[in-house]
Design an enzyme around this catalytic site. Sequence first.
Site, short mmCIF file in Angstrom:
data_model
loop_
_atom_site.label_atom_id
_atom_site.label_comp_id
_atom_site.label_asym_id
_atom_site.label_seq_id
_atom_site.Cartn_x
_atom_site.Cartn_y
_atom_site.Cartn_z
N HIS A 189 29.85 21.04 51.95
CA HIS A 189 31.07 21.39 52.66
C HIS A 189 30.85 21.46 54.17
O HIS A 189 31.76 21.85 54.91
CB HIS A 189 31.61 22.73 52.16
CG HIS A 189 32.32 22.64 50.85
ND1 HIS A 189 32.87 23.73 50.22
CD2 HIS A 189 32.56 21.58 50.04
CE1 HIS A 189 33.42 23.36 49.08
NE2 HIS A 189 33.24 22.05 48.94
N VAL A 211 32.66 16.23 35.25
CA VAL A 211 33.66 15.93 34.23
C VAL A 211 33.10 14.90 33.26
O VAL A 211 32.93 13.74 33.59
CB VAL A 211 34.96 15.41 34.86
CG1 VAL A 211 36.02 15.19 33.78
CG2 VAL A 211 35.48 16.39 35.90
N SER A 245 30.30 20.44 64.24
CA SER A 245 29.63 19.20 63.81
C SER A 245 30.13 18.73 62.45
O SER A 245 29.35 18.57 61.50
CB SER A 245 28.11 19.41 63.75
OG SER A 245 27.61 19.85 64.98
N SER A 284 33.16 7.78 34.59
CA SER A 284 34.50 7.90 34.02
C SER A 284 35.54 8.20 35.10
O SER A 284 36.73 7.91 34.92
CB SER A 284 34.54 8.97 32.93
OG SER A 284 34.04 10.20 33.40
N HIS A 322 32.35 14.90 41.24
CA HIS A 322 33.43 14.95 40.25
C HIS A 322 33.04 14.18 39.00
O HIS A 322 33.34 14.61 37.87
CB HIS A 322 34.71 14.37 40.84
CG HIS A 322 35.53 15.36 41.60
ND1 HIS A 322 36.77 15.78 41.20
CD2 HIS A 322 35.27 16.04 42.75
CE1 HIS A 322 37.25 16.68 42.05
NE2 HIS A 322 36.35 16.84 43.01
#
Length: 318
Positions: free
Chosen positions: A190, A70, A239, A76, A66
């Site tokens: 993910h 950004v 897992s 930030s 993130h």
Amino acid sequence: MFSRGVKLLMVALQAMSLISISTASLQYNFYGSSCPNAEQTISNVVYGLIDADPSMAPALLRLHFHDCFVMGCDASILLDPTKANGSPEKTAIPLRGYDAVNKIKAAVEAVCPGKVSCADILAFAARDSVAKAGGFIYPVPSGRRDGNVSSAFSVFSSIPSPFFDAEELVQSFAAKGLTVDDLVALSGAHSIGTAHCSGFKNRLYPTVDASLDASYAEVLRAACPDGGADGVVNNSPVSPATLGNQYFKNALAGRVLFTSDAALLTGRNDTAEKVRENAGDLTTWMARFAASMVKMGGIEVLTGAQGEVRRFCNVTNS
């Protein structure tokens, strides 16, 4: 700490990372003279945090992602709301790991006050999270400086949405200088972490997405009833605490959560081919993931006299 095989892989990844690095202003061993114990100090704290709470690994990885997407890798994402900055990035999307970063920063400040930026701490903490959750490590160039500006508004125009299709994902990553290879490789993150039902309920109700495995859909519908609370499920049904190429195997089996996950396999031939390659070879994915993490860590960095080195990661020095 690592087996001989993983150490050999680390050497291979280092060579790949050196080739893939796109920001000449960052340097390996940047703190070699100014704070020679910086990276080891960070690793020690990160390993301890993840030993106590394994969910810190995906949390720290997501913070770095993130931060970089950004306004560049400038820490930030860590700034608290103040009268001066109004609503910073951290007010836009709820994330975990802020207290962990503050602990890491405090440990580094105790060793080398005012030397190591919070932006570099995020990059090192992400690498160490990979080492703990995935069992492989890669060198990270550093020298980033911390930014003084943070805006919640910029989050929604920069972070790829879980509802994106393949073309939108490719465009989102291309805007940051990242390729299709980077998009697919980084999606492997993910394989760990959790997701809120609201991020994928669109694939369950009113009808189940045809690309979603029917038995898995039933499990998800039980965990996320229509009209129920916004629950949380593991990103991977297999897992879920191990960072690896299981995500790609899940995708091939129709057992991934988000529209954006499924789109990698169904939306474009090039992304689908990369999914199959990564599913078939763990070492290949590790190398690609490491190289893409280094590349992502170079997005729009501040260096030299730009920005500052914050004393506390959640507030600017001024």
